[in-house]
Design a protein around this motif. Structure first.
Motif, PDB file in Angstrom:
ATOM      1  N   ALA A  68      35.607  31.420  49.198  1.00 25.31           N
ATOM      2  CA  ALA A  68      37.034  31.289  48.910  1.00 25.31           C
ATOM      3  C   ALA A  68      37.417  32.112  47.680  1.00 25.31           C
ATOM      4  O   ALA A  68      38.480  32.743  47.645  1.00 25.31           O
ATOM      5  CB  ALA A  68      37.392  29.819  48.700  1.00 25.31           C
ATOM      6  N   GLN A  69      36.543  32.127  46.671  1.00 24.06           N
ATOM      7  CA  GLN A  69      36.794  32.962  45.496  1.00 24.06           C
ATOM      8  C   GLN A  69      36.889  34.435  45.886  1.00 24.06           C
ATOM      9  O   GLN A  69      37.777  35.164  45.431  1.00 24.06           O
ATOM     10  CB  GLN A  69      35.681  32.777  44.464  1.00 24.06           C
ATOM     11  N   ALA A  70      35.956  34.867  46.724  1.00 25.12           N
ATOM     12  CA  ALA A  70      35.972  36.265  47.170  1.00 25.12           C
ATOM     13  C   ALA A  70      37.261  36.588  47.909  1.00 25.12           C
ATOM     14  O   ALA A  70      37.846  37.670  47.733  1.00 25.12           O
ATOM     15  CB  ALA A  70      34.749  36.538  48.052  1.00 25.12           C
ATOM     16  N   ALA A  71      37.713  35.659  48.753  1.00 24.30           N
ATOM     17  CA  ALA A  71      38.947  35.890  49.520  1.00 24.30           C
ATOM     18  C   ALA A  71      40.153  35.989  48.585  1.00 24.30           C
ATOM     19  O   ALA A  71      41.035  36.843  48.772  1.00 24.30           O
ATOM     20  CB  ALA A  71      39.144  34.770  50.539  1.00 24.30           C
ATOM     21  N   VAL A  72      40.211  35.122  47.574  1.00 22.29           N
ATOM     22  CA  VAL A  72      41.335  35.162  46.629  1.00 22.29           C
ATOM     23  C   VAL A  72      41.329  36.465  45.846  1.00 22.29           C
ATOM     24  O   VAL A  72      42.375  37.103  45.669  1.00 22.29           O
ATOM     25  CB  VAL A  72      41.284  33.945  45.682  1.00 22.29           C
ATOM     26  N   VAL A  73      40.159  36.880  45.390  1.00 21.00           N
ATOM     27  CA  VAL A  73      40.057  38.148  44.660  1.00 21.00           C
ATOM     28  C   VAL A  73      40.534  39.302  45.533  1.00 21.00           C
ATOM     29  O   VAL A  73      41.279  40.186  45.085  1.00 21.00           O
ATOM     30  CB  VAL A  73      38.611  38.393  44.189  1.00 21.00           C
ATOM     31  N   GLY A  74      40.136  39.282  46.804  1.00 28.82           N
ATOM     32  CA  GLY A  74      40.518  40.361  47.708  1.00 28.82           C
ATOM     33  C   GLY A  74      42.005  40.443  47.981  1.00 28.82           C
ATOM     34  O   GLY A  74      42.517  41.509  48.340  1.00 28.82           O
ATOM     35  N   LYS A  75      42.712  39.323  47.809  1.00 31.70           N
ATOM     36  CA  LYS A  75      44.145  39.288  48.098  1.00 31.70           C
ATOM     37  C   LYS A  75      45.020  39.412  46.848  1.00 31.70           C
ATOM     38  O   LYS A  75      46.247  39.420  46.955  1.00 31.70           O
ATOM     39  CB  LYS A  75      44.491  37.987  48.831  1.00 31.70           C
ATOM     40  N   LEU A  76      44.397  39.500  45.677  1.00 30.48           N
ATOM     41  CA  LEU A  76      45.185  39.635  44.451  1.00 30.48           C
ATOM     42  C   LEU A  76      45.920  40.969  44.437  1.00 30.48           C
ATOM     43  O   LEU A  76      45.338  42.016  44.702  1.00 30.48           O
ATOM     44  CB  LEU A  76      44.286  39.544  43.225  1.00 30.48           C
ATOM     45  N   ALA A  77      47.185  40.924  44.125  1.00 30.29           N
ATOM     46  CA  ALA A  77      47.960  42.162  44.009  1.00 30.29           C
ATOM     47  C   ALA A  77      47.529  42.921  42.755  1.00 30.29           C
ATOM     48  O   ALA A  77      47.137  42.311  41.764  1.00 30.29           O
ATOM     49  CB  ALA A  77      49.451  41.842  43.947  1.00 30.29           C
ATOM     50  N   PRO A  78      47.596  44.243  42.788  1.00 32.58           N
ATOM     51  CA  PRO A  78      47.266  45.020  41.584  1.00 32.58           C
ATOM     52  C   PRO A  78      48.114  44.573  40.402  1.00 32.58           C
ATOM     53  O   PRO A  78      49.326  44.425  40.516  1.00 32.58           O
ATOM     54  CB  PRO A  78      47.593  46.458  42.001  1.00 32.58           C
ATOM     55  N   GLY A  79      47.463  44.331  39.292  1.00 34.61           N
ATOM     56  CA  GLY A  79      48.185  43.912  38.096  1.00 34.61           C
ATOM     57  C   GLY A  79      48.560  42.446  38.065  1.00 34.61           C
ATOM     58  O   GLY A  79      49.243  42.004  37.136  1.00 34.61           O
TER      59      GLY A  79
END
Length: 351
Positions: A68-79
């Motif tokens: 789940a952490q990996a998925a959240v990181v992958g969906k974070l918008a730049p900045g």
């Protein structure tokens, strides 16, 4: 990523023998690798780290959390996670302070990260019946926390104050904080992170290390790094030196097999390297004990298992904690993914 091409003369000027003093995290790959490692540990596939049957289910749950952490990181918008403030960086450099201190103000985006993490876990619970029961209940409790209670839980996690925590909530709050700090740390330049007065705290965020890891490859070959449990950075500390009191006169090593205790070698300590025969399962996980301060931290050795993952391996090797604790040593700091509750006698027990 755009890479600058070195000009003639610059390559010759590089110090190829310098020890990288700080390894910044790579959250895009870190949490995925942790999830894989946790599942292999849960299956009993890691020689050198036997896992009790009672711990297997928890490791599977923490693997789902890492996914789940990996998925959240992958969906974070730049900045989305604010960059370190330039003025704060200058002050940290000037006064040798952590550049992203855990006792500083948290950006509001951390609550969004936490909410997104719960959403990812809810999807996991819906698709994996084996996890759905207990996980769904905990997720409901976490969603019910108001802003004040959530911030209080986060403060307690960062202060390592288990007395003020619900041990079932803390790992999930810690996971959101790991995302926040690891993404921030990944955007730093190692050269702009000063050494602290003490080598026992993370130079990036000021947290305690979870464990040590002996790295292999490139300039890090054979050197020991301390791994931060919050921002996931790693910083160099010479081997055969206590990571709590920084003394080196009374260091010993305890494996799951007591006969594997390694004697102190002053010549190897001076060179910061110890002789090793690679791929020895008994040396994948050991506890470094200190008779000056009577504490210990675990050391995980990539020379004996390429895929060691300090936080996951520490979580899975509770058997080693029990053995070293029975010998009279106190654990120097905890693991943010495991918090101990209190039984009626006041003794710690897994929640």
């Amino acid at each position: 990523m755009v890479q600058r091409i070195l000009q003639p003369g610059e390559i010759e000027g590089l110090d190829h023998n310098a020890i990288p003093r700080l390894l910044l995290p790579q959250p895009d790959s870190l949490f995925k690798a942790r999830a894989l490692r946790l599942r292999e540990l849960a299956k009993g596939n890691i020689k050198g780290i036997p896992v009790d049957a009672g711990m297997q289910g928890y490791l599977v749950l923490m693997a789902a959390l890492a996914d789940a952490q990996a998925a959240v990181v992958g969906k974070l918008a730049p900045g989305a996670v604010p960059a370190a403030d330039p003025d704060a960086l200058r002050r940290a450099m000037q006064h040798r302070m952590p550049v992203l201190p855990v006792n500083g103000a948290r950006p509001p985006v951390w609550r969004d990260i936490f909410a997104n993490l719960l959403d990812e876990l809810a999807a996991t619970a819906a698709s994996q019946p084996a996890l759905s029961g207990g996980l769904t209940q905990v997720l409901a409790q976490l969603r019910a926390l108001d802003a004040s209670a959530l911030d209080a839980c986060a403060d307690a996690v960062l202060d390592e104050n288990g007395d003020n925590l619900n041990p079932m909530h803390a790992p999930f709050v810690a996971a959101a904080l790991q995302i926040l700090w690891s993404v921030s740390a990944s955007e730093l330049r190692a050269a702009r992170v000063p050494d602290l007065e003490t080598g026992t705290l993370c130079p990036v965020c000021g947290s305690h290390p979870v464990a040590s890891v002996i790295r292999i490859g490139g300039q890090s070959q054979g050197y020991r790094y301390l791994h931060c449990g919050i921002c996931e950075s790693e910083w160099h500390m010479v081997r055969v030196k206590c990571s709590t009191c920084e003394q080196n006169g009374k260091i010993a090593y305890q494996g799951l097999d007591a006969a594997d205790a390694a004697p102190f070698d002053p010549v190897a300590a001076k060179d910061d390297k110890l002789p090793n025969k690679a791929n020895d399962p008994k040396k994948v996980a050991r506890a470094e004990t200190c008779d000056d301060c009577h504490t210990y931290r675990k050391v995980f050795n990539q020379e004996h298992d390429y895929n060691v993952e300090p936080l996951a391996d520490d979580l899975a090797s509770l058997m080693l904690d029990l053995l070293v604790g029975e010998a009279g040593y106190q654990r120097a700091s905890g693991n943010p993914l495991l918090w101990l509750g209190k039984n009626d006698s006041g003794e710690g027990q897994p929640a």
